[in-house]
Design an enzyme around this catalytic site. Sequence first.
Site, PDB file in Angstrom:
ATOM      1  N   VAL A 124       0.758  -1.342  -0.059  1.00 46.06           N
ATOM      2  CA  VAL A 124       0.047   0.068  -0.050  1.00 46.06           C
ATOM      3  C   VAL A 124       0.775   1.196   0.075  1.00 46.06           C
ATOM      4  O   VAL A 124       1.795   1.187   0.797  1.00 46.06           O
ATOM      5  CB  VAL A 124      -0.900   0.008   1.078  1.00 46.06           C
ATOM      6  N   HIS A 125       0.561   2.006  -0.887  1.00 44.20           N
ATOM      7  CA  HIS A 125       1.211   3.435  -0.834  1.00 44.20           C
ATOM      8  C   HIS A 125       0.433   4.506  -1.406  1.00 44.20           C
ATOM      9  O   HIS A 125      -0.381   4.349  -2.381  1.00 44.20           O
ATOM     10  CB  HIS A 125       2.469   3.265  -1.622  1.00 44.20           C
ATOM     11  N   LEU A 126       0.307   5.528  -0.604  1.00 38.14           N
ATOM     12  CA  LEU A 126      -0.245   6.831  -0.594  1.00 38.14           C
ATOM     13  C   LEU A 126       0.521   7.652  -1.744  1.00 38.14           C
ATOM     14  O   LEU A 126       1.558   8.292  -1.444  1.00 38.14           O
ATOM     15  CB  LEU A 126      -0.825   7.356   0.547  1.00 38.14           C
TER      16      LEU A 126
END
Length: 258
Positions: A124-126
């Site tokens: 997960v990466h924003l």
Amino acid sequence: MAFLRALKDFACLPDPKTIPPSNLLKYTDTTITLFDKYPKAMFHFLVLPRVRPDAGLTTTVLHDLKSLLAWKEKEKALEVLKDLERESRDIQEMVRDEMRKRYGEGCEWKVFAGFHAVPSMHHVHLHVISSDYVSPTLKTKKHWNSFSPKLGFFLELKDVLEWFQLPEDDFKKRANLLESRYEPLLKSDMKCWRCDTELKTVPKLKEHLQSHFDRDIARMKKKRKHEIDLTGDDENEASTSDGPPAAKMTKLPEGKSE
């Protein structure tokens, strides 16, 4: 391929201080913020949730946004996203401060925080990305359509957080990020997110985006000059773009990004 798991490797580190300064912007107990090596705008960062097996945050749960949203521990999944939100707000303030340093007081523009519906890297990466989209590494239609805030492939964090307020069946429909639903968007015609002008080629798109940015900066500087003329308050004015930018914001990381 090694680049696919590069973010996961960073997120698994027990001590983020071992990450090279060219990669790392900052970290907390729950997040790590990295420079994007191939930024698609003047400011572009990736905020990762750290792997913490003791809290149930394994590499499997954090494989991507879809796996996080499918986690049975829904409240914990929400807390992960809220951690990312808190960190993104801090990054956004740092970016706005750097904007003022480069272009002068009063010169700020929108910074988005969101996810790719179908990411090209594991974990997960924003994305925290400035809305100018002025960057030499924005080179293809896919680059643009994956970040255009109006197309639908780029899922703003604030919208994802609102999904948690929906009835369970509606939440599951939104959280089921099917490639077949999102990937065709990457082939859509390129349009300016601000004025909906359709651009046939990437060079034309970049020229158009640059023209918006140049006009915005000119307008903001004119407004600031008018305020100074009215108040006489020109103390502590930031340097212009001709001056050296803050070093920390301009370093680039090793490793691949989307």
